[in-house]
Structure formats: C-alpha cells, structure tokens
Motif scaffolding. Sequence first.
Motif, mmCIF file in Angstrom:
data_model
loop_
_atom_site.group_PDB
_atom_site.id
_atom_site.type_symbol
_atom_site.label_atom_id
_atom_site.label_comp_id
_atom_site.label_asym_id
_atom_site.label_seq_id
_atom_site.Cartn_x
_atom_site.Cartn_y
_atom_site.Cartn_z
ATOM 1 N N PHE A 14 -8.266 8.215 13.371
ATOM 2 C CA PHE A 14 -8.408 9.453 12.620
ATOM 3 C C PHE A 14 -7.069 10.099 12.326
ATOM 4 O O PHE A 14 -6.963 11.286 12.148
ATOM 5 N N THR A 15 -6.002 9.300 12.263
ATOM 6 C CA THR A 15 -4.674 9.797 11.894
ATOM 7 C C THR A 15 -4.171 8.927 10.745
ATOM 8 O O THR A 15 -3.490 7.937 10.954
ATOM 9 N N PRO A 16 -4.539 9.257 9.514
ATOM 10 C CA PRO A 16 -4.241 8.386 8.386
ATOM 11 C C PRO A 16 -2.766 8.107 8.182
ATOM 12 O O PRO A 16 -2.400 7.022 7.775
ATOM 13 N N GLY B 297 -13.098 4.998 9.873
ATOM 14 C CA GLY B 297 -14.281 5.843 9.980
ATOM 15 C C GLY B 297 -14.179 7.077 9.096
ATOM 16 O O GLY B 297 -15.102 7.876 9.019
ATOM 17 N N MET B 298 -13.033 7.236 8.412
ATOM 18 C CA MET B 298 -12.800 8.413 7.569
ATOM 19 C C MET B 298 -13.458 8.197 6.207
ATOM 20 O O MET B 298 -12.992 7.367 5.417
ATOM 21 N N SER B 299 -14.520 8.941 5.945
ATOM 22 C CA SER B 299 -15.297 8.712 4.728
ATOM 23 C C SER B 299 -15.114 9.792 3.673
ATOM 24 O O SER B 299 -15.738 9.728 2.617
ATOM 25 N N ASP B 300 -14.249 10.783 3.927
ATOM 26 C CA ASP B 300 -14.025 11.837 2.936
ATOM 27 C C ASP B 300 -13.378 11.255 1.682
ATOM 28 O O ASP B 300 -12.553 10.335 1.757
ATOM 29 N N LEU B 301 -13.725 11.801 0.558
ATOM 30 C CA LEU B 301 -13.185 11.346 -0.711
ATOM 31 C C LEU B 301 -11.658 11.416 -0.725
ATOM 32 O O LEU B 301 -10.990 10.490 -1.183
ATOM 33 N N ASP C 182 -9.569 11.146 1.759
ATOM 34 C CA ASP C 182 -9.018 10.054 2.569
ATOM 35 C C ASP C 182 -9.031 8.755 1.784
ATOM 36 O O ASP C 182 -8.066 7.986 1.810
ATOM 37 N N LYS C 183 -10.111 8.488 1.084
ATOM 38 C CA LYS C 183 -10.216 7.264 0.281
ATOM 39 C C LYS C 183 -9.160 7.264 -0.822
ATOM 40 O O LYS C 183 -8.480 6.265 -1.047
ATOM 41 N N ILE C 184 -9.035 8.384 -1.507
ATOM 42 C CA ILE C 184 -8.061 8.477 -2.602
ATOM 43 C C ILE C 184 -6.650 8.269 -2.071
ATOM 44 O O ILE C 184 -5.857 7.539 -2.677
ATOM 45 N N GLU C 185 -6.333 8.873 -0.930
ATOM 46 C CA GLU C 185 -4.997 8.698 -0.351
ATOM 47 C C GLU C 185 -4.754 7.239 0.010
ATOM 48 O O GLU C 185 -3.675 6.707 -0.213
ATOM 49 N N GLY D 215 -1.657 2.295 -1.932
ATOM 50 C CA GLY D 215 -1.558 0.889 -2.280
ATOM 51 C C GLY D 215 -2.664 -0.012 -1.779
ATOM 52 O O GLY D 215 -2.595 -1.221 -1.959
ATOM 53 N N ALA D 216 -3.699 0.539 -1.144
ATOM 54 C CA ALA D 216 -4.799 -0.299 -0.671
ATOM 55 C C ALA D 216 -5.561 -0.881 -1.854
ATOM 56 O O ALA D 216 -5.711 -0.243 -2.892
ATOM 57 N N ASP D 217 -6.036 -2.108 -1.687
ATOM 58 C CA ASP D 217 -6.851 -2.750 -2.711
ATOM 59 C C ASP D 217 -8.338 -2.503 -2.469
ATOM 60 O O ASP D 217 -9.141 -2.598 -3.384
#
Length: 181
Positions: A10-12, A36-40, A42-45, A50-52
């Motif tokens: 939980f520490t992106p 486990g971080m499902s917030d929008l 977090d996904k955008i970050e 650079g994540a695929d």
Amino acid sequence: FAALIIILAFTPFLGYIPLGFTRATIIHIPVIIITGMSDLDDKIEGFDCGADDYLVKPFHIKELMARIRALTRRPAEIQERASLTAFDLVLDVEHRRLTYNGHSVMLTQKENDLIAVFLEKPDTIHSRSQLLWKVWGGNAEVEDGNVDNYIHFLRKRLRELGCKASIKTVYGVGYRLEEAL
C-alpha cells in the motif's frame, strides 16, 4: 526476461521506483503491476509511470498467465530496432555507435538515446519536454537545460563525422534533425 511483475503493497511510490528506472533506462519489456490498490488514481499513476497492465488482487492465476501471454506476444521494441538510419547516418543502437560515410563515433548512453529519437522520426520537430520524456523518462528530475547540453554534444559528434545532417533549433518549438541542402 519475458515480463516484469511488480507487486505493490500500500505504498505505491516504492513500487514505482523500479518501474521508473526500467522505463528511464529504455528497457522495453512488458510490465505488470499487481496490487490491492483499486482506486482509479492508483491505476492511472501506475500506467503513467509506464506499466503495461495493472491487476488488482484478488485475481485468478489463470488471468495473470493470460495477461502475461498477451503482453509477451507483442514484439519487443528494442529487438525491432537493431539499427536506425536517416540521411546516411546509421546508429547501432546496442553498441552506441554512430556511423556516417565509413566514419564512426562512440556515443554515451544519453547521446545514443537522444539521437535515436531524431533518427526514428527525421525532419520532425521534437519539443524539449518530448525529448525529456523519451530520453530521461516521465518521472526524471531533469532540467530543460540538460536537453540543450546533449543537443550541443550531438551537434559536435555530427561535425566530427563530417555529416551533412544537423540538429536545427526551431526557436520557441524544439529541435529537428534535417539534412543540409
């Protein structure tokens, strides 16, 4: 490696450090973030770093395997471009060697990465911010002046080779590799 999987708690910011390093060094392998971080946000970050792909826990292992297969089917960008050519300049990307009319110079890694951007799209204007993003990575703490310094270094390399092509400044816009007439 076929793919890089980063598992985040939980520490992106800790997980994005290797991701930023991977992208800044121009390692072109698929990257999947598992978290486990499902917030929008977090996904955008994660994607902006650079994540695929981004997979939220819990998930089925079959889904992870399918995502890995899908990402690894894509051709690796670095393998496609063993050399780049424009205006009789040839860049051996892997060995960082720039050649013109039988004369070669060795480049630093940043010079290599920068000239590659110009050779991929010659006669295209690239802004400083585009060059910073492509060469140093999106999260690099680099000032615009570094781009100017490396442009100066590349111009010197092109002169050493006696090359007719040069990097021109398009004032207020950016830089362009063009062939002198």
